[in-house]
Design an enzyme around this catalytic site. Structure first.
Site, PDB file in Angstrom:
ATOM      1  N   GLU A  24      -5.042   1.931   2.478  1.00 32.61           N
ATOM      2  CA  GLU A  24      -5.020   0.739   3.326  1.00 32.61           C
ATOM      3  C   GLU A  24      -5.157   1.132   4.792  1.00 32.61           C
ATOM      4  O   GLU A  24      -5.825   0.438   5.574  1.00 32.61           O
ATOM      5  CB  GLU A  24      -3.715  -0.031   3.105  1.00 32.61           C
ATOM      6  CG  GLU A  24      -3.627  -1.369   3.840  1.00 32.61           C
ATOM      7  CD  GLU A  24      -3.054  -1.283   5.255  1.00 32.61           C
ATOM      8  OE1 GLU A  24      -3.104  -2.275   5.989  1.00 32.61           O
ATOM      9  OE2 GLU A  24      -2.551  -0.192   5.633  1.00 32.61           O
ATOM     10  N   GLU A  25      -4.526   2.227   5.177  1.00 37.24           N
ATOM     11  CA  GLU A  25      -4.473   2.620   6.582  1.00 37.24           C
ATOM     12  C   GLU A  25      -5.824   3.062   7.131  1.00 37.24           C
ATOM     13  O   GLU A  25      -5.985   3.192   8.339  1.00 37.24           O
ATOM     14  CB  GLU A  25      -3.447   3.748   6.774  1.00 37.24           C
ATOM     15  CG  GLU A  25      -2.002   3.371   6.445  1.00 37.24           C
ATOM     16  CD  GLU A  25      -1.380   2.426   7.460  1.00 37.24           C
ATOM     17  OE1 GLU A  25      -2.095   1.980   8.378  1.00 37.24           O
ATOM     18  OE2 GLU A  25      -0.174   2.140   7.340  1.00 37.24           O
ATOM     19  N   HIS A  45       0.851  -1.197   0.000  1.00 42.38           N
ATOM     20  CA  HIS A  45       0.000   0.000   0.000  1.00 42.38           C
ATOM     21  C   HIS A  45       0.886   1.245   0.000  1.00 42.38           C
ATOM     22  O   HIS A  45       1.961   1.267   0.590  1.00 42.38           O
ATOM     23  CB  HIS A  45      -0.964   0.007   1.187  1.00 42.38           C
ATOM     24  CG  HIS A  45      -0.318   0.058   2.545  1.00 42.38           C
ATOM     25  ND1 HIS A  45       0.140   1.236   3.110  1.00 42.38           N
ATOM     26  CD2 HIS A  45      -0.078  -0.911   3.466  1.00 42.38           C
ATOM     27  CE1 HIS A  45       0.617   0.988   4.312  1.00 42.38           C
ATOM     28  NE2 HIS A  45       0.514  -0.304   4.549  1.00 42.38           N
ATOM     29  N   ASP A  60      -0.184   4.427   0.932  1.00 49.02           N
ATOM     30  CA  ASP A  60      -0.511   5.474   1.908  1.00 49.02           C
ATOM     31  C   ASP A  60       0.217   5.237   3.223  1.00 49.02           C
ATOM     32  O   ASP A  60       0.624   4.115   3.550  1.00 49.02           O
ATOM     33  CB  ASP A  60      -2.019   5.569   2.125  1.00 49.02           C
ATOM     34  CG  ASP A  60      -2.624   4.272   2.673  1.00 49.02           C
ATOM     35  OD1 ASP A  60      -2.262   3.183   2.169  1.00 49.02           O
ATOM     36  OD2 ASP A  60      -3.459   4.344   3.597  1.00 49.02           O
ATOM     37  N   GLU A 106       4.116  -6.144   4.203  1.00 50.36           N
ATOM     38  CA  GLU A 106       4.079  -5.432   5.483  1.00 50.36           C
ATOM     39  C   GLU A 106       5.308  -5.813   6.316  1.00 50.36           C
ATOM     40  O   GLU A 106       5.877  -6.900   6.152  1.00 50.36           O
ATOM     41  CB  GLU A 106       2.801  -5.792   6.251  1.00 50.36           C
ATOM     42  CG  GLU A 106       1.525  -5.282   5.628  1.00 50.36           C
ATOM     43  CD  GLU A 106       1.233  -3.828   5.957  1.00 50.36           C
ATOM     44  OE1 GLU A 106       2.089  -3.149   6.556  1.00 50.36           O
ATOM     45  OE2 GLU A 106       0.128  -3.361   5.588  1.00 50.36           O
TER      46      GLU A 106
END
Length: 383
Positions: free
Chosen positions: A134-135, A70, A72, A162
């Protein structure tokens, strides 16, 4: 290694806090890939202010491997940073900046692999998938996955990068975030029994949430692979009231359920709603028929539980050089990929101990280790 660091420097310089657009970063990646004659597809949000990116290298008619991340990052507001958050700073073997660990370090390593991927004789494709938001609830990846569902050949494996300190991770909990709004009846506090105190009824609901959470700790509900080994419930935000001498008419609180993969977090919300309807609303409406309690979903994503004996796990073990599979407490987009029929694992450089904190960093050793993991992947899929 220097190529990964240079790319990370560029990526960190883009302020892709979830409230901002990620288009500058996405357009940089698009142009970077174009330099190697790699086409990509951009999937925009409705406002065209953000986009996912999907690119493929290698044969199109066989299942391949998705390298997913992701774009963001979380805000830096109010955090005591001692270094500039959107400029890469190297000190004593560590690279500082917002997103270095979560998770632009992984994206930089993936992009650094592109020249080698283009030159290699691949027997299966490698896909690069970058998402937005995503966050704030794994929002962007949903439209990306919808587009992938239309393709005739589904990927064989997805690696979510991640930060796991490059440990192979096969599972994480799912999450359901909810908001509860309580509407009561205001009056002068000297005549409190004539009103409906929304804060006090919110307190009763929060207390019931605690009791539900305690029941989830029972041994029969636990899974020792996770830490903590049970589903958790917590209230994170609450607001209500106007003044001390006014019985509050309104109160709002937000709560979340972090559920083991085998458990449905919506069951907790349903139990709380049943408690509200059966125990609280009759008492509230006996005083004021206009009273009410409503629930709304803020965000949700499923958990992940990939079988340790699956092909996905075997592939990840080969790339990582380790079969010491683990789980993580935080959530990822992995559950959504898995639900879309794409076997998914999690492995990336850095530690979430540094993620979301001031002076976030990833070590040079972790970045080098990620480069090596991706090189092993490359070697394994060459003819």
């Amino acid at each position: 290694m220097s190529h990964s660091v240079d790319l990370l420097k560029t990526l960190v310089a883009f302020d892709t806090t979830s409230r901002e657009s990620n288009l500058q970063l996405i357009e940089f990646v698009r142009d970077y890939l174009a330099n190697f004659s790699v086409p990509c597809e951009l999937i925009y949000n409705e406002q065209r202010s953000k986009a996912n990116l999907f690119a493929s290298i290698g044969p199109a008619d066989v299942p391949g491997i998705v390298l997913s991340g992701h774009t963001d990052v979380v805000p830096v507001d109010g955090q005591p940073w001692t270094l500039p958050p959107f400029a890469l700073t190297e000190r004593e073997g560590k690279l500082y900046g917002r997103g270095t660990a979560d998770m632009k370090g992984y994206i930089a390593c993936v992009l650094a692999l592109v020249p080698a991927l283009v030159q290699a004789d691949l027997r299966m494709p490698v896909h690069i998938a970058l998402s937005y938001d995503e966050e704030v609830g794994c929002l962007g990846v949903r439209s990306l996955l919808k587009a992938l569902q239309q393709r005739p050949v589904k990927p064989r494996l997805c690696i979510i990068g991640e930060p796991t300190e490059l440990k192979p991770v096969l599972g994480h909990k799912g999450k359901l975030a909810m908001r509860c709004d309580i509407h009561g009846e205001a009056c002068h506090s000297a005549y409190a029994p004539l009103g409906v105190n929304a804060i006090e009824y919110a307190a009763e609901l929060i207390g019931e949430l605690g009791r539900i959470g305690n029941r989830l700790k029972a041994p029969e509900h636990q899974d020792a692979r996770f830490d903590p080994p049970f589903s958790t419930v917590q209230t994170g935000v609450i607001s209500g009231g106007k003044a001390l001498n006014i019985v509050p008419a309104d109160c709002r609180f937000d709560f979340e359920i972090r559920a083991l993969p085998a458990q449905d977090p919506s069951e907790v919300a349903q139990q709380l709603q049943l408690y509200a309807e059966q125990q609280l609303l009759p008492r509230m409406r006996a005083v004021s028929e206009h009273s009410g309690i409503s629930f709304s979903e803020l965000s949700a994503y499923p958990g992940l539980a990939t079988d340790a004996h699956s092909e996905a796990a075997e592939l990840l073990a080969a790339f990582c050089g380790s079969r010491e599979f683990a789980t993580v407490a935080f959530g990822t987009e992995g559950g959504l990929f898995d639900a879309a029929g794409i076997p998914t694992v999690v492995c990336g450089p850095g530690s979430m101990d540094q993620g979301h904190k001031p002076d976030e960093f990833v070590s040079l050793d972790q970045l080098a280790g990620c480069d090596q993991m991706l090189q092993r992947m490359l070697l394994s899929i060459c003819r």
